[in-house]
Scaffold this active site. Structure first.
Site, mmCIF file in Angstrom:
data_model
loop_
_atom_site.group_PDB
_atom_site.id
_atom_site.type_symbol
_atom_site.label_atom_id
_atom_site.label_comp_id
_atom_site.label_asym_id
_atom_site.label_seq_id
_atom_site.Cartn_x
_atom_site.Cartn_y
_atom_site.Cartn_z
ATOM 1 N N ASP A 1 -9.943 20.514 14.804
ATOM 2 C CA ASP A 1 -11.029 20.453 15.474
ATOM 3 C C ASP A 1 -11.330 18.778 16.201
ATOM 4 O OD1 ASP A 1 -11.934 21.610 12.707
ATOM 5 O OD2 ASP A 1 -12.596 19.830 11.363
ATOM 6 N N SER B 1 -5.531 11.644 17.761
ATOM 7 C CA SER B 1 -5.346 12.116 19.050
ATOM 8 C C SER B 1 -5.906 12.843 19.823
ATOM 9 C CB SER B 1 -3.462 12.151 18.732
ATOM 10 O OG SER B 1 -2.530 12.685 19.895
ATOM 11 N N HIS C 1 -2.845 24.290 14.419
ATOM 12 C CA HIS C 1 -3.234 25.144 13.645
ATOM 13 C C HIS C 1 -2.685 26.203 15.007
ATOM 14 C CE1 HIS C 1 -4.615 25.152 9.468
ATOM 15 N NE2 HIS C 1 -4.747 23.818 10.284
#
Length: 267
Positions: free
Chosen positions: A86, A227, A142
């Site tokens: 995201d 980050s 992911h």
């Protein structure tokens, strides 16, 4: 405040021991009482988490939370390359002769970003996305495609902020900060997932057990606090979406482009 002073203060606060202290507190049970305040301040959608907010034992545990099943559907396209996180797209575009051009006004070389890896040449004229995760975002990383992890590298470095200030006012933050690089071989080529540490990030962690073979959308790693991920594809292996621009937000599992199957020689 003078820009020079801001930069000097950031230099001082980027020492690793500051991040270690912050991380130590975030992992302690004392930090647990700050979770509701933290979630409210950053408008975190707590209803997406796999557990109720009161079930988390520390701020770090909440920050690295998994989501409830089905919250991030993976694009079903056979050749889809999906966002690993995201994030907000800070920059994206073609890599030109080994340069990532105009990332918040600065150019980055692949040699710097990938710490001189011999694999850097494979991405010399590929494509890149810089994906910034704010404190609001889900912070697990992911796999953008199905494939095999062929190499990983931990690159020690600083922990400058990777927000707007850090990327515009500090010198080439993405290639100076601590990084964890994962090279994933897929049917049509290879991708590099460059996970960049940031201010107050105590560590970047692979999931345990660390996978070797990956399905698209499979959990790979996670950040402890906000980050950035830089995603790289090799030349002529991906057709990026043309409707995505810097400033757009994406969710993990959303399609960034389509992997291109190489054409066989006809001669």
């Amino acid at each position: 405040m003078d820009r020079w002073l801001l930069r000097a203060m950031t230099e001082l606060s980027s020492r690793k021991f500051v991040s270690r202290l912050t991380g130590r507190f975030a992992k302690s049970t004392m930090s647990r009482r700050f979770i509701p305040r933290f979630a409210a301040a950053y408008r975190i959608p707590v209803e997406e988490a796999e557990k109720a907010i009161e079930a988390y034992g520390s701020l770090n545990e909440f920050f690295t939370r998994r989501l409830a099943p089905g919250r991030r559907p993976i694009d079903p396209g056979t050749d889809a390359l999906v966002s690993p996180v995201d994030a907000k797209i800070t920059a994206c575009g073609p890599v030109k002769d080994g340069l990532l051009l105009q990332v918040k006004g600065q150019d980055y070389t692949l040699q710097e970003l990938l710490n001189g890896s011999p694999r850097a040449g494979q991405y010399r004229n590929g494509f890149y996305w810089v994906l910034y995760l704010s404190p609001t975002d889900y912070h697990r990383i992911h796999s953008p495609c199905a494939g095999t992890i062929v190499e990983t590298e931990h690159v020690p470095g600083r922990v400058y902020p990777v927000n707007e200030f850090g990327l515009t006012k500090m010198r080439r933050v993405l290639s100076r900060n601590e990084r964890l690089v994962t090279y994933i071989r897929h049917e049509d080529g290879e991708v590099a997932v460059v996970k960049v540490g940031a201010l107050n990030v105590s560590s970047i962690q692979y999931v345990d057990p660390k996978p070797k073979e990956l399905e698209r959308g499979q959990e790979l790693a996670y950040f402890e606090f906000g980050s950035t991920v830089v995603l790289l594809t090799e030349e002529d292996t991906c057709a990026p979406r043309t409707d995505l621009r810097p400033g757009d937000s994406v969710k993990m599992g959303q399609r960034l482009g389509d992997l291109i199957r190489p054409t066989e020689d006809q001669g």
